[in-house]
Write a protein that holds these residues in place. Structure first.
Motif, PDB file in Angstrom:
ATOM      1  N   SER A 111       0.839  -1.204   0.000  1.00  9.33           N
ATOM      2  CA  SER A 111       0.000   0.000   0.000  1.00  9.33           C
ATOM      3  C   SER A 111       0.873   1.254   0.000  1.00  9.33           C
ATOM      4  O   SER A 111       0.573   2.226  -0.677  1.00  9.33           O
ATOM      5  N   GLN A 112       2.000   1.203   0.722  1.00 11.74           N
ATOM      6  CA  GLN A 112       2.920   2.347   0.679  1.00 11.74           C
ATOM      7  C   GLN A 112       3.416   2.555  -0.752  1.00 11.74           C
ATOM      8  O   GLN A 112       3.538   3.682  -1.229  1.00 11.74           O
ATOM      9  N   HIS A 113       3.658   1.463  -1.419  1.00  8.91           N
ATOM     10  CA  HIS A 113       4.117   1.535  -2.801  1.00  8.91           C
ATOM     11  C   HIS A 113       3.019   2.157  -3.690  1.00  8.91           C
ATOM     12  O   HIS A 113       3.293   3.040  -4.511  1.00  8.91           O
ATOM     13  N   ALA A 123      -0.402   6.479   6.750  1.00  4.58           N
ATOM     14  CA  ALA A 123       0.431   5.624   5.889  1.00  4.58           C
ATOM     15  C   ALA A 123       1.571   6.448   5.295  1.00  4.58           C
ATOM     16  O   ALA A 123       1.394   7.619   4.988  1.00  4.58           O
ATOM     17  N   LYS A 124       2.710   5.806   5.130  1.00  5.25           N
ATOM     18  CA  LYS A 124       3.835   6.492   4.491  1.00  5.25           C
ATOM     19  C   LYS A 124       3.728   6.363   2.966  1.00  5.25           C
ATOM     20  O   LYS A 124       3.044   5.491   2.454  1.00  5.25           O
ATOM     21  N   TYR A 125       4.424   7.248   2.302  1.00  2.00           N
ATOM     22  CA  TYR A 125       4.670   7.100   0.862  1.00  2.00           C
ATOM     23  C   TYR A 125       6.112   7.532   0.650  1.00  2.00           C
ATOM     24  O   TYR A 125       6.723   8.109   1.559  1.00  2.00           O
ATOM     25  N   GLN A 129      19.809   0.039  10.317  1.00  2.00           N
ATOM     26  CA  GLN A 129      18.677   0.801  10.873  1.00  2.00           C
ATOM     27  C   GLN A 129      17.361   0.471  10.179  1.00  2.00           C
ATOM     28  O   GLN A 129      16.405   1.241  10.234  1.00  2.00           O
ATOM     29  N   SER A 130      17.342  -0.671   9.509  1.00  6.40           N
ATOM     30  CA  SER A 130      16.135  -1.054   8.776  1.00  6.40           C
ATOM     31  C   SER A 130      15.413  -2.166   9.542  1.00  6.40           C
ATOM     32  O   SER A 130      15.781  -3.326   9.451  1.00  6.40           O
ATOM     33  N   PRO A 131      14.379  -1.804  10.312  1.00  6.65           N
ATOM     34  CA  PRO A 131      13.747  -2.797  11.174  1.00  6.65           C
ATOM     35  C   PRO A 131      13.067  -3.949  10.422  1.00  6.65           C
ATOM     36  O   PRO A 131      12.970  -5.050  10.947  1.00  6.65           O
ATOM     37  N   ILE A 170      10.192 -11.528   0.451  1.00  7.44           N
ATOM     38  CA  ILE A 170       9.484 -10.370  -0.117  1.00  7.44           C
ATOM     39  C   ILE A 170      10.582  -9.491  -0.709  1.00  7.44           C
ATOM     40  O   ILE A 170      10.595  -9.192  -1.900  1.00  7.44           O
ATOM     41  N   LYS A 171      11.546  -9.126   0.118  1.00 12.08           N
ATOM     42  CA  LYS A 171      12.741  -8.425  -0.368  1.00 12.08           C
ATOM     43  C   LYS A 171      13.799  -9.482  -0.682  1.00 12.08           C
ATOM     44  O   LYS A 171      13.951 -10.443   0.057  1.00 12.08           O
ATOM     45  N   ARG A 172      14.520  -9.270  -1.771  1.00 16.48           N
ATOM     46  CA  ARG A 172      15.562 -10.227  -2.146  1.00 16.48           C
ATOM     47  C   ARG A 172      16.952  -9.695  -1.841  1.00 16.48           C
ATOM     48  O   ARG A 172      17.924 -10.456  -1.794  1.00 16.48           O
TER      49      ARG A 172
END
Ligand code: ACO
Length: 311
Positions: free
Chosen positions: A38-40, A104-106, A203-205, A215-217
């Motif tokens: 959704s952020q995407h 929500a962030k964008y 710093q990426s939780p 999801i992320k590769r």
């Protein structure tokens, strides 16, 4: 039974196969995907603004037509992504509400102004370039609807990147003033485009779990350094420079090293304190208000159709 479902889910992930909407999935997987997808989607929709503002000022009919098509593509990307997000169980209205109320962030990048025509070039080349570098691996995301949406989006993004590069190329071969305008746009968009990949890995939780779930590769820093390596070569074709005296390829690690980025600025931008945050949100809310009659008319029409089917 829960244990069996978890085992099935784990096997699908191990297999590099895909989770589909009706499959069982851990609640945290559903939640992080809903957040990311959704952020995407919100980013695509908010991202229409800096370029839409330039449609009337594009320097020729051809450039205008290209820019209109590009902004329209972004609306389409937003729609596929909202559809993908909805398959996870949150309704589109609710996702939209999260955006409009600032919950929500964008993407941080769309909170910077587009000041000159050369910015349309820098946005295409750097911003869409960073988007592709981040999104090509997402075509293999473990959640089916997201991965499939990404395939088409990436194809369209590569056109966008080329049109941006071509704008800069034309300017770089133009008058001194045009060349200067192109360099200035690159100078302003370089750091913000590198920040699109998200905070540094330590710093990426979300990274660790999202990578375990496929999801992320790749990690944020890994994609960022790859992207920098690509643009370091491409900028030479433009006869322009990147505003980064520390940029170099490190033989030992096989990675590109860039200057330290201003992460305080990044944090402030994602919390709503960027130069254009308030403006972008106000514009989005106004567009939503002004579109109310369309939604009402569509609902009334659908209602009428349903009635006539009954009769
Ligand atoms: N802008 C705004 N917020 C960001 C950004 C950014 N550039 N990068 C990270 N964040 C947010 C994350 O959403 C997360 O917020 P939350 O946990 O409060 O929801 C927080 O910062 C921490 O970051 P990470 O743990 O690294 O988050 P994540 O694992 O989700 O990675 C990333 C961030 C790389 C952006 C990932 O979500 C992603 O790949 N998203 C899909 C691509 C995308 O959204 N692109 C949009 C711009 S491109 C375009 O629209 C043309």
């Amino acid at each position: 039974e829960e244990q069996q479902s978890q085992a099935r889910f784990d096997a699908i992930i191990d297999d590099d196969s895909r989770i589909e909407p009706r499959d069982w999935m851990p609640e945290a997987y559903r939640k992080t995907l809903t957040r990311q997808v959704s952020q995407h989607a919100h980013s695509e929709i908010i991202g229409m603004q800096p370029e839409a503002n330039w449609i009337t000022r594009a320097p020729s009919l051809k450039r205008k037509a290209i820019l209109i098509a590009k902004v329209q593509d972004e609306a389409g990307h937003g729609l596929y992504l909202y559809s993908a997000a909805e398959t996870l169980g949150t309704a589109r209205d609710e996702l939209n509400e999260q955006l409009l109320t600032g919950r929500a962030k964008y993407s941080s990048i769309f909170n910077y102004p587009a000041r000159t025509w050369a910015d349309m070039g820098a946005i295409g080349w750097l911003v869409d370039g960073a988007a592709i570098a981040n999104q090509v691996p997402l075509c293999r995301a473990s959640y089916g609807p997201y991965g499939r949406a990404m395939v088409r989006i990436c194809k369209e993004e590569s056109f966008h990147q080329r049109q941006g590069f071509e704008i800069l190329l034309a300017l770089s071969r133009g008058t001194e003033a045009q060349k200067k305008m192109a360099q200035d746009a690159i100078n302003r968009f370089y750091e913000p485009s590198l920040m699109m990949f998200g905070p540094p890995d330590e710093q990426s939780p979300n990274s660790k779990q999202s990578m375990a779930w496929k999801i992320k590769r790749f990690s944020n820093d890994d994609l960022r350094q790859r992207f920098v390596g690509m643009i370091a070569e491409q900028v030479k074709v433009l006869g322009l420079t990147l505003p980064d005296p520390e940029l170099r390829f490190d033989q030992e690690s096989g990675k590109w090293i860039h200057k330290d980025l201003n992460w305080d600025e990044f944090m402030s931008v994602i919390k709503g304190g960027g130069p254009m945050n308030a403006h972008r949100m106000e514009r989005r809310r106004a567009a939503h208000r002004e579109g109310a009659w369309v939604r009402e008319a569509a609902a009334a029409y659908a209602n009428k159709q349903a009635q006539s089917e009954v009769a």
